[in-house]
Scaffold this active site. Structure first.
Site, PDB file in Angstrom:
ATOM      1  N   ASN A  61      -3.960   2.711 -23.292  1.00 26.72           N
ATOM      2  CA  ASN A  61      -3.462   2.415 -21.940  1.00 26.72           C
ATOM      3  C   ASN A  61      -2.373   1.361 -22.078  1.00 26.72           C
ATOM      4  OD1 ASN A  61      -3.023   1.760 -19.296  1.00 26.72           O
ATOM      5  ND2 ASN A  61      -5.024   0.795 -18.954  1.00 26.72           N
ATOM      6  N   SER A 112     -11.297  -5.047 -24.310  1.00 31.51           N
ATOM      7  CA  SER A 112     -11.072  -5.799 -25.544  1.00 31.51           C
ATOM      8  C   SER A 112     -11.492  -5.041 -26.803  1.00 31.51           C
ATOM      9  CB  SER A 112     -11.763  -7.168 -25.477  1.00 31.51           C
ATOM     10  OG  SER A 112     -11.226  -7.920 -24.391  1.00 31.51           O
ATOM     11  N   GLY A 141      -9.088  -7.339 -21.312  1.00 33.98           N
ATOM     12  CA  GLY A 141      -7.978  -8.254 -21.601  1.00 33.98           C
ATOM     13  C   GLY A 141      -8.423  -9.693 -21.810  1.00 33.98           C
ATOM     14  N   GLU A 143     -15.639   0.302 -18.076  1.00 36.66           N
ATOM     15  CA  GLU A 143     -14.911  -0.895 -18.493  1.00 36.66           C
ATOM     16  C   GLU A 143     -15.411  -2.083 -17.687  1.00 36.66           C
ATOM     17  OE1 GLU A 143     -10.778   0.049 -20.132  1.00 36.66           O
ATOM     18  OE2 GLU A 143     -10.620   0.366 -17.986  1.00 36.66           O
ATOM     19  N   GLU A 160      -7.706  -2.759 -12.800  1.00 36.85           N
ATOM     20  CA  GLU A 160      -6.537  -3.484 -12.284  1.00 36.85           C
ATOM     21  C   GLU A 160      -6.064  -2.875 -10.961  1.00 36.85           C
ATOM     22  OE1 GLU A 160      -4.371  -3.366 -15.969  1.00 36.85           O
ATOM     23  OE2 GLU A 160      -5.864  -4.751 -16.780  1.00 36.85           O
ATOM     24  N   LYS A 199      -0.355   0.214 -19.882  1.00 41.21           N
ATOM     25  CA  LYS A 199      -0.127  -0.629 -18.700  1.00 41.21           C
ATOM     26  C   LYS A 199       1.387  -0.766 -18.440  1.00 41.21           C
ATOM     27  CE  LYS A 199      -4.564  -2.691 -19.585  1.00 41.21           C
ATOM     28  NZ  LYS A 199      -5.490  -3.760 -19.383  1.00 41.21           N
ATOM     29  N   HIS A 258      -8.615   2.481 -12.258  1.00 39.59           N
ATOM     30  CA  HIS A 258      -8.637   1.412 -13.267  1.00 39.59           C
ATOM     31  C   HIS A 258      -8.941   0.077 -12.582  1.00 39.59           C
ATOM     32  CE1 HIS A 258      -7.281  -1.554 -16.167  1.00 39.59           C
ATOM     33  NE2 HIS A 258      -7.566  -0.638 -17.073  1.00 39.59           N
TER      34      HIS A 258
HETATM   35  P1  PGA Z   1      -7.924  -4.245 -22.982  1.00 41.52           P
HETATM   36  O1  PGA Z   1      -7.692  -3.277 -21.721  1.00 41.52           O
HETATM   37  O2  PGA Z   1      -8.199  -3.329 -24.172  1.00 41.52           O
HETATM   38  O3  PGA Z   1      -6.638  -4.997 -23.133  1.00 41.52           O
HETATM   39  O4  PGA Z   1      -9.100  -5.099 -22.674  1.00 41.52           O
HETATM   40  C1  PGA Z   1      -8.481  -2.136 -21.519  1.00 41.52           C
HETATM   41  C2  PGA Z   1      -8.068  -1.469 -20.244  1.00 41.52           C
HETATM   42  O5  PGA Z   1      -7.685  -2.175 -19.295  1.00 41.52           O
HETATM   43  O6  PGA Z   1      -8.091  -0.237 -20.123  1.00 41.52           O
END
Ligand code: PGA
Length: 249
Positions: free
Chosen positions: A11, A207, A171, A165, A95, A13, A93
């Site tokens: 992903n 992460s 993150g 998630e 976010e 982003k 997602h």
């Molecule tokens: P991350 O993000 O691996 O940076 O924690 C995962 C995601 O948001 O899909």
């Protein structure tokens, strides 16, 4: 027994220019025993699809609007994604849910749009730190899953993947414990089997890194990983591919 291919979804982003994306692809190792997907920014999809022609990499989007078309300035429809060759879309997602205040109703409408148009989707679900501390994880997941998927038939579920998630692990570098994740995935399967009669494969995200990806993916109920930050460097993705391909499960 045939080993089900594990799934790795990058992903990206809001990262990468066209030049950066193409040089990533040029250095990307060809996966053989796993299914590799990139959820790319809209601006990169058409070019990545062309560049991936004949390769084992699927390009998809990170979001879409639920309407087929209309006066929605700044939005992108599923028809537009299909037109540029996208093969899947992320929906819900964390976010989108938290930073952009997407409601469960909107997420349900997006799922419905994708399902009506027969388009593969990855539904993302996960609890916040506070919900986890309050012991509400299972209740929250059940609500997010069923509000989005309740109307789907077993056949329609075949085009769905789930990504679990935990919001507190995205993150942040904070790792969930792989055996706990496996148990949570088992509960998600139970919820979906009970309510819908089938359960799609469930990915884990939050992460995930070169160092820990095998610890998660060696578990039976963890079908793959959705990787954000660590998927931006092609050398990391190549190492993850290596690790997954040689994983004994
Ligand atoms: P991350 O993000 O691996 O940076 O924690 C995962 C995601 O948001 O899909």
């Amino acid at each position: 027994m045939i080993r089900m291919k594990k799934i790795l979804v990058a992903n990206w982003k809001m990262h990468k220019t066209r030049r950066e994306a193409l040089s990533f692809l040029a250095a990307l190792q060809e996966p053989e025993r796993l299914s590799l997907k990139i959820a790319a920014p809209y601006t990169l999809i058409a070019e990545l699809v062309d560049a991936c022609h004949g390769r084992e990499v699927e390009i998809g989007a990170q979001n879409m609007h639920e309407a087929a078309s209309g006066a929605y300035t700044g939005e992108i429809s599923l028809g537009m994604l299909r037109d540029v060759g996208a093969k899947f879309v992320l929906i819900g997602h964390s976010e989108r849910r938290h930073l952009f205040k997407e409601s469960e109703e909107e997420i349900q409408a997006k799922v419905e749009r994708a399902v009506v148009e027969g388009f593969p989707l990855i539904l993302c679900v996960g609890e916040t730190e506070e919900e986890k501390t309050q012991g509400e994880t299972e209740e929250v997941l059940k609500r997010q899953l069923l509000s989005a998927l309740e109307e789907l038939s077993v056949e329609q579920l075949e085009k769905v993947l789930i990504a679990y998630e935990p919001v507190w692990a995205i993150g942040t570098g904070k790792n969930a414990i792989p055996s706990d994740v496996n148990n949570t995935h088992r509960s998600i399967r139970d919820i979906l089997f009970q309510s819908l009669g089938a359960a799609p494969p469930i990915l884990y995200g939050g992460s995930v890194s070169v160092e820990n990806i095998s610890d998660f993916l060696r578990f039976e109920h963890i079908a793959g990983a959705l990787v954000g930050g660590a998927s931006l460097e092609v050398s990391n993705v190549n190492q993850m591919i290596q690790k997954i391909e040689f994983l004994e499960v």
